[in-house]
Design a protein around this motif. Structure first.
Motif, mmCIF file in Angstrom:
data_model
loop_
_atom_site.group_PDB
_atom_site.id
_atom_site.type_symbol
_atom_site.label_atom_id
_atom_site.label_comp_id
_atom_site.label_asym_id
_atom_site.label_seq_id
_atom_site.Cartn_x
_atom_site.Cartn_y
_atom_site.Cartn_z
ATOM 1 N N GLY A 29 0.820 -1.211 0.000
ATOM 2 C CA GLY A 29 0.000 0.000 0.000
ATOM 3 C C GLY A 29 0.849 1.252 0.000
ATOM 4 O O GLY A 29 0.547 2.233 -0.698
ATOM 5 N N THR A 30 1.911 1.224 0.772
ATOM 6 C CA THR A 30 2.844 2.349 0.821
ATOM 7 C C THR A 30 3.547 2.524 -0.517
ATOM 8 O O THR A 30 3.708 3.654 -1.012
ATOM 9 C CB THR A 30 3.873 2.111 1.938
ATOM 10 N N ILE A 31 3.978 1.422 -1.120
ATOM 11 C CA ILE A 31 4.664 1.475 -2.410
ATOM 12 C C ILE A 31 3.747 2.079 -3.468
ATOM 13 O O ILE A 31 4.176 2.909 -4.286
ATOM 14 C CB ILE A 31 5.130 0.077 -2.843
ATOM 15 N N ALA A 32 2.471 1.681 -3.478
ATOM 16 C CA ALA A 32 1.524 2.248 -4.439
ATOM 17 C C ALA A 32 1.423 3.762 -4.272
ATOM 18 O O ALA A 32 1.347 4.503 -5.258
ATOM 19 C CB ALA A 32 0.151 1.595 -4.270
ATOM 20 N N GLY A 33 1.441 4.215 -3.032
ATOM 21 C CA GLY A 33 1.422 5.655 -2.782
ATOM 22 C C GLY A 33 2.666 6.350 -3.301
ATOM 23 O O GLY A 33 2.596 7.464 -3.844
ATOM 24 N N PHE A 34 3.821 5.701 -3.143
ATOM 25 C CA PHE A 34 5.066 6.285 -3.659
ATOM 26 C C PHE A 34 5.008 6.441 -5.176
ATOM 27 O O PHE A 34 5.319 7.502 -5.718
ATOM 28 C CB PHE A 34 6.266 5.398 -3.307
ATOM 29 N N THR A 35 4.647 5.377 -5.870
ATOM 30 C CA THR A 35 4.658 5.438 -7.328
ATOM 31 C C THR A 35 3.610 6.424 -7.848
ATOM 32 O O THR A 35 3.812 7.068 -8.876
ATOM 33 C CB THR A 35 4.458 4.048 -7.958
ATOM 34 N N ASP A 36 2.498 6.549 -7.124
ATOM 35 C CA ASP A 36 1.494 7.543 -7.503
ATOM 36 C C ASP A 36 2.076 8.963 -7.452
ATOM 37 O O ASP A 36 1.633 9.844 -8.199
ATOM 38 C CB ASP A 36 0.277 7.470 -6.577
ATOM 39 N N LYS A 37 3.050 9.169 -6.575
ATOM 40 C CA LYS A 37 3.700 10.481 -6.452
ATOM 41 C C LYS A 37 4.860 10.658 -7.427
ATOM 42 O O LYS A 37 5.529 11.690 -7.412
ATOM 43 C CB LYS A 37 4.218 10.666 -5.021
ATOM 44 N N GLY A 38 5.123 9.641 -8.237
ATOM 45 C CA GLY A 38 6.218 9.729 -9.187
ATOM 46 C C GLY A 38 7.559 9.287 -8.645
ATOM 47 O O GLY A 38 8.593 9.481 -9.295
ATOM 48 N N ILE A 39 7.570 8.666 -7.465
ATOM 49 C CA ILE A 39 8.811 8.154 -6.888
ATOM 50 C C ILE A 39 9.175 6.841 -7.572
ATOM 51 O O ILE A 39 8.327 5.957 -7.731
ATOM 52 C CB ILE A 39 8.666 7.947 -5.364
ATOM 53 N N ARG A 40 10.422 6.714 -7.983
ATOM 54 C CA ARG A 40 10.899 5.470 -8.584
ATOM 55 C C ARG A 40 11.099 4.439 -7.478
ATOM 56 O O ARG A 40 11.730 4.721 -6.454
ATOM 57 C CB ARG A 40 12.222 5.726 -9.305
ATOM 58 N N VAL A 41 10.578 3.226 -7.690
ATOM 59 C CA VAL A 41 10.727 2.147 -6.716
ATOM 60 C C VAL A 41 11.332 0.937 -7.418
ATOM 61 O O VAL A 41 10.897 0.558 -8.514
ATOM 62 C CB VAL A 41 9.383 1.767 -6.072
ATOM 63 N N VAL A 42 12.345 0.339 -6.785
ATOM 64 C CA VAL A 42 13.020 -0.845 -7.300
ATOM 65 C C VAL A 42 12.932 -1.937 -6.238
ATOM 66 O O VAL A 42 13.136 -1.675 -5.052
ATOM 67 C CB VAL A 42 14.493 -0.557 -7.633
ATOM 68 N N TYR A 43 12.642 -3.170 -6.659
ATOM 69 C CA TYR A 43 12.625 -4.302 -5.752
ATOM 70 C C TYR A 43 13.894 -5.125 -5.931
ATOM 71 O O TYR A 43 14.287 -5.439 -7.051
ATOM 72 C CB TYR A 43 11.446 -5.228 -6.037
ATOM 73 N N CYS A 44 14.493 -5.524 -4.823
ATOM 74 C CA CYS A 44 15.579 -6.497 -4.805
ATOM 75 C C CYS A 44 15.109 -7.669 -3.948
ATOM 76 O O CYS A 44 14.902 -7.504 -2.739
ATOM 77 C CB CYS A 44 16.854 -5.879 -4.228
ATOM 78 N N VAL A 45 14.915 -8.824 -4.565
ATOM 79 C CA VAL A 45 14.390 -10.004 -3.873
ATOM 80 C C VAL A 45 15.528 -11.010 -3.749
ATOM 81 O O VAL A 45 16.059 -11.493 -4.758
ATOM 82 C CB VAL A 45 13.197 -10.607 -4.624
ATOM 83 N N VAL A 46 15.909 -11.344 -2.540
ATOM 84 C CA VAL A 46 17.118 -12.132 -2.302
ATOM 85 C C VAL A 46 16.942 -13.588 -2.704
ATOM 86 O O VAL A 46 17.820 -14.186 -3.325
ATOM 87 C CB VAL A 46 17.565 -11.996 -0.833
ATOM 88 N N THR A 47 15.804 -14.214 -2.356
ATOM 89 C CA THR A 47 15.558 -15.604 -2.763
ATOM 90 C C THR A 47 14.397 -15.646 -3.744
ATOM 91 O O THR A 47 13.644 -14.682 -3.879
ATOM 92 C CB THR A 47 15.223 -16.525 -1.575
ATOM 93 N N ASP A 48 14.224 -16.786 -4.374
ATOM 94 C CA ASP A 48 13.098 -16.973 -5.284
ATOM 95 C C ASP A 48 11.902 -17.617 -4.596
ATOM 96 O O ASP A 48 10.917 -17.965 -5.246
ATOM 97 C CB ASP A 48 13.519 -17.842 -6.472
ATOM 98 N N GLY A 49 11.993 -17.811 -3.288
ATOM 99 C CA GLY A 49 10.866 -18.387 -2.568
ATOM 100 C C GLY A 49 10.584 -19.831 -2.916
ATOM 101 O O GLY A 49 9.447 -20.302 -2.819
ATOM 102 N N ASP A 50 11.629 -20.578 -3.290
ATOM 103 C CA ASP A 50 11.421 -21.940 -3.771
ATOM 104 C C ASP A 50 11.003 -22.914 -2.675
ATOM 105 O O ASP A 50 10.560 -24.027 -2.983
ATOM 106 C CB ASP A 50 12.691 -22.461 -4.451
ATOM 107 N N ALA A 51 11.108 -22.516 -1.400
ATOM 108 C CA ALA A 51 10.658 -23.386 -0.308
ATOM 109 C C ALA A 51 9.240 -23.059 0.130
ATOM 110 O O ALA A 51 8.744 -23.643 1.087
ATOM 111 C CB ALA A 51 11.601 -23.272 0.885
ATOM 112 N N GLY A 52 8.575 -22.126 -0.576
ATOM 113 C CA GLY A 52 7.220 -21.752 -0.209
ATOM 114 C C GLY A 52 6.188 -22.440 -1.077
ATOM 115 O O GLY A 52 6.500 -23.197 -2.000
ATOM 116 N N GLY A 53 4.915 -22.173 -0.779
ATOM 117 C CA GLY A 53 3.836 -22.731 -1.583
ATOM 118 C C GLY A 53 3.409 -24.104 -1.120
ATOM 119 O O GLY A 53 3.957 -24.666 -0.175
ATOM 120 N N PHE A 54 2.440 -24.663 -1.837
ATOM 121 C CA PHE A 54 1.818 -25.915 -1.413
ATOM 122 C C PHE A 54 1.799 -26.967 -2.522
ATOM 123 O O PHE A 54 1.260 -28.041 -2.333
ATOM 124 C CB PHE A 54 0.387 -25.632 -0.935
ATOM 125 N N ASP A 55 2.399 -26.647 -3.660
ATOM 126 C CA ASP A 55 2.395 -27.571 -4.789
ATOM 127 C C ASP A 55 3.784 -28.183 -4.947
ATOM 128 O O ASP A 55 4.664 -27.614 -5.578
ATOM 129 C CB ASP A 55 2.006 -26.839 -6.076
#
Length: 243
Positions: A29-55
């Motif tokens: 929600g905060t990120i959406a507010g930033f981008t609405d204001k024209g702030i550039r946002v970049v995500y850095c995701v350390v893992t791919d989440g391969d140990a998550g999920g149920f399948d």
């Protein structure tokens, strides 16, 4: 008392998380507010989440690829198109020197004014935010912000081999901690937060309507702590100045 910089002073925000979906639970929600204001946002995701999920049929690489796709789609919902995936193995992250270097590299590439990451300390009120990967990434990110990214003599190969000059972020926002000192009213962006969360089908589809009730419950508590009116929702952070 610590106060956050005004958003008008912020050109770029870097979000560093352990897993796909962490940013959407903690700060979409905060990120959406930033981008609405024209702030550039970049995500850095350390893992791919391969140990998550149920399948479990998607193990051995399938889950990792799926979760990258889900995070990319979720990011679009809140106006983020620049994502960096570091490819560490889910569930085994430690705040090592190589991880600090990898995050410092991204900081020097992106040159953010504000960095958002997970809290490095255990939350004894709620277990969820205290996943070991969250704490490891939060600690490594804080070390990458100070001193690594700003020190030209730290990881000198980043400058010598990649041309990445030192960079000083101006503040860090921590999610998932117990010492929150800053709240963002996300009532107006709540629908997009839930759209982003629902994009993580492998993680949230089993929750049905319970997802919204669960998330709204703690966002309402944040709003109450912030002194916002009844019916408001807020995301909570601990702001840490870097100077």
């Amino acid at each position: 008392m610590v106060t956050a910089l005004d958003d008008a002073e912020i050109g770029t925000v870097l979000v560093v998380t352990a897993h796909p979906d962490d940013v959407d639970f903690g700060a979409a929600g905060t990120i959406a507010g930033f981008t609405d204001k024209g702030i550039r946002v970049v995500y850095c995701v350390v893992t791919d989440g391969d140990a998550g999920g149920f399948d479990r049929e998607l193990d051995n690489g399938g889950m990792a690829a799926l979760r990258r796709t889900e995070q990319t789609e979720a990011a679009k919902v809140v106006g983020v198109e620049d994502l960096r995936f570091l490819g560490y193995k889910d569930g085994t992250v430690e705040p090592t020197l190589p991880l600090r270097r990898d995050i410092a590299r991204v900081i020097r590439q992106v040159r953010p004014d504000r960095v958002i990451t997970s809290h490095p300390e255990r939350n004894y009120l709620r277990m969820g935010p205290s996943h070991p990967d969250h704490r490891a990434v939060g600690g490594a990110t804080l070390d990458a912000v100070y001193p690594d990214a700003r020190n030209p003599y730290a990881f000198p190969e980043l400058l010598a081999e990649e041309g990445l000059a030192a960079w000083s972020a101006r503040e860090v926002w921590l999610t998932g901690g117990q010492a929150n000192n800053h709240y963002v009213d996300v009532t107006a962006t709540l629908d997009r937060k839930f759209q982003a969360l629902r994009a993580h089908v492998s993680q949230t589809s089993h929750m049905d309507d319970a997802l919204e009730g669960f998330v709204k419950g703690w966002l309402a508590m944040n709003a109450k702590a912030a002194g916002l009116p009844e019916g408001a929702y807020a995301e909570a952070f601990q702001v840490v100045p870097t100077a």
